[in-house]
Design an enzyme around this catalytic site. Sequence first.
Site, PDB file in Angstrom:
ATOM      1  CB  ALA A   1      80.760   2.682  90.063  1.00 14.32           C
TER       2      ALA A   1
ATOM      3  CG  HIS B   1      84.233  37.625  73.312  1.00  5.59           C
ATOM      4  ND1 HIS B   1      84.910  38.278  74.316  1.00  5.59           N
ATOM      5  CD2 HIS B   1      85.062  36.634  72.886  1.00  5.59           C
ATOM      6  CE1 HIS B   1      86.095  37.710  74.496  1.00  5.59           C
ATOM      7  NE2 HIS B   1      86.219  36.721  73.641  1.00  5.59           N
TER       8      HIS B   1
ATOM      9  CB  CYS C   1      86.868  41.229  77.376  1.00  8.13           C
ATOM     10  SG  CYS C   1      86.445  41.262  75.614  1.00  8.13           S
TER      11      CYS C   1
ATOM     12  CD  GLU D   1      80.209  40.621  75.641  1.00  7.74           C
ATOM     13  OE1 GLU D   1      80.813  40.967  76.658  1.00  7.74           O
ATOM     14  OE2 GLU D   1      80.502  39.599  74.975  1.00  7.74           O
TER      15      GLU D   1
ATOM     16  CB  CYS E   1      83.219  43.020  74.341  1.00 10.56           C
ATOM     17  SG  CYS E   1      83.341  41.354  73.657  1.00 10.56           S
TER      18      CYS E   1
END
Length: 226
Positions: free
Chosen positions: A161, A56, A81, A58, A91
């Site tokens: 479109a 992650h 987390c 961090e 983390c």
Amino acid sequence: MVSFITVTDTVYMKRALVLARRAQGTTSPNPMVGAVLVKQGRIIAEGYHKKAGTPHAEAIAIDAAGSRAAGSTLYVTLEPCCHKDKRTPPCTEKIIRSKISKVVIAMIDPNPKVSGKGVEELKKAGITTVSGILDKKARDLNEVYIKHITKKSPFVVLKVAMTLDGKNCNSTRRVQVDHRRKGPQGSASPAQQSRCHSDRYRHGKSGRSATYLQDGKWKGPDTDHP
């Protein structure tokens, strides 16, 4: 919640958001996250989450800073987390071990497995924690992730479109395109660019177009496009 925001806090969080966006279209089902470590008024390390299953943001920033992370301030775009139900370690544990003194968060993670628990864990460890700085920008960045987590449904984008008067075919149900008209290049907004990179089925010339023109409803992905 934000109690006091300084210009410096905003500058560093903007940098973290820029880093997070670098992984646009590659982190699914995870969110895009950026992190910046600041010490004595200088950025000492940065990181962003690149792909699900990889470190992650961090963790990348902390590893890059090494022992210098002690006493620094971490700016991160999403609440760190704190659960172990994934391929990478929490983390919050790494932040606490690195002796970071303050964590500034853009938005709280809507994932029920985190959703404020990460902030609570950091505060219990004596780390000053502030959240809500550039919260809207962080939410706009991860609108696809937020929809997936909170609604348990995909973020659907329909691209059609059509003519300037809002039509997509003539009376014979044939699509006519004027290739002489070209719109401005590079005019998509950041939000539009983000949606272009969100998870979606990719289709070429197939039954989907005919189905849409016939009854105005897309009945799902074509079987020849996994």
